[in-house]
Enzyme design. Structure first.
Site, PDB file in Angstrom:
ATOM      1  N   ASN A  76     -69.442 -17.760  21.777  1.00 56.04           N
ATOM      2  CA  ASN A  76     -69.344 -17.310  23.098  1.00 56.04           C
ATOM      3  C   ASN A  76     -69.944 -15.412  22.393  1.00 56.04           C
ATOM      4  O   ASN A  76     -69.827 -14.961  21.434  1.00 56.04           O
ATOM      5  CB  ASN A  76     -69.349 -16.165  24.448  1.00 56.04           C
ATOM      6  CG  ASN A  76     -67.898 -15.480  23.872  1.00 56.04           C
ATOM      7  OD1 ASN A  76     -66.905 -15.567  23.143  1.00 56.04           O
ATOM      8  ND2 ASN A  76     -67.252 -14.559  24.642  1.00 56.04           N
ATOM      9  N   ASN A  79     -74.800 -10.213  25.843  1.00 56.04           N
ATOM     10  CA  ASN A  79     -75.628  -8.770  26.261  1.00 56.04           C
ATOM     11  C   ASN A  79     -74.954  -8.048  26.682  1.00 56.04           C
ATOM     12  O   ASN A  79     -74.632  -7.951  27.857  1.00 56.04           O
ATOM     13  CB  ASN A  79     -76.720  -9.846  26.255  1.00 56.04           C
ATOM     14  CG  ASN A  79     -77.854  -9.208  26.186  1.00 56.04           C
ATOM     15  OD1 ASN A  79     -78.256  -8.166  26.675  1.00 56.04           O
ATOM     16  ND2 ASN A  79     -79.027  -9.171  24.565  1.00 56.04           N
ATOM     17  N   CYS A  87     -73.121 -18.738  25.441  1.00 52.41           N
ATOM     18  CA  CYS A  87     -71.768 -19.415  25.466  1.00 52.41           C
ATOM     19  C   CYS A  87     -71.345 -20.133  24.395  1.00 52.41           C
ATOM     20  O   CYS A  87     -72.237 -20.975  24.105  1.00 52.41           O
ATOM     21  CB  CYS A  87     -71.365 -20.261  26.694  1.00 52.41           C
ATOM     22  SG  CYS A  87     -71.006 -19.388  28.959  1.00 52.41           S
ATOM     23  N   GLU A  89     -70.041 -22.501  24.075  1.00 51.30           N
ATOM     24  CA  GLU A  89     -70.181 -24.361  23.799  1.00 51.30           C
ATOM     25  C   GLU A  89     -72.040 -24.792  23.798  1.00 51.30           C
ATOM     26  O   GLU A  89     -72.772 -25.677  23.251  1.00 51.30           O
ATOM     27  CB  GLU A  89     -69.163 -25.395  25.480  1.00 51.30           C
ATOM     28  CG  GLU A  89     -68.294 -25.062  25.629  1.00 51.30           C
ATOM     29  CD  GLU A  89     -68.060 -23.818  26.245  1.00 51.30           C
ATOM     30  OE1 GLU A  89     -67.011 -23.687  27.319  1.00 51.30           O
ATOM     31  OE2 GLU A  89     -68.006 -22.479  26.440  1.00 51.30           O
TER      32      GLU A  89
END
Length: 176
Positions: A76, A79, A87, A89
């Protein structure tokens, strides 16, 4: 007992993906599900170490295996403008797509949650769904235990690319 890097073979980097070496100078695709799971869990734990999460302090790593046996990892990346974070994934999936891979066998996800399995957010589930419903998702804990599910089980009755091609009741008159 936490899973450690010594528990699985060390991976080598080739073309942005990782392939597990069989012998010196050769590679193979992981055919044993046990080997695949062990490798994916190792890789997602390592990816978690690179998480950039100064705001949530919630580290997540992911390891995605293509049907060809290539592994793409992601973490991940937060910001200061919170909704611009990405993320783990989706990072792994986007890395694979950017290298020309669109058919996936499995993804493993790791976090620091001690007493529960990490679960992908809704946006990640939808991005996974874009590339099929019958591939495996391994939700893990730091002790190396995991729960195996499919994308379809994580996102039942989902909306996907095929739905866009289905016959519609009416046509919108604004050019769509």
């Amino acid at each position: 007992m936490a899973l450690t890097p010594e528990d699985v073979p060390v991976a080598t980097v080739t073309d942005g993906s990782r392939v597990v070496p069989l012998e010196s100078g050769s590679t193979h695709s992981l055919t044993s599900e046990k080997d695949m799971i062990k490798t994916l869990l190792h890789e997602c734990l390592q990816a978690k170490e690179f998480a950039y999460c100064p705001y949530s302090k919630f580290r997540v790593g992911a390891a995605l295996m293509t049907n060809e046996g290539n592994i793409f990892v992601g973490c991940n990346v937060e910001n200061a403008c919170y909704n611009l974070g990405v993320c783990a994934e989706r990072t792994a999936i986007q890395k694979a797509i950017s290298e020309g891979h669109m058919n996936f066998r499995a993804i493993a996800i790791a976090s620091d949650l001690e007493d529960q399995f990490i679960s992908p957010c809704g946006a990640c589930r939808q991005v996974m769904r874009e590339f099929g419903t019958e591939w495996d998702v391994f939700l893990s804990r730091p002790d190396g235990s995991y729960l195996k599910m499919t994308v379809d089980e994580l996102l039942p009755m989902s909306f996907g690319p095929d739905d866009l091609r289905k016959k519609k009741v009416f046509r919108v008159h604004n050019g769509c």
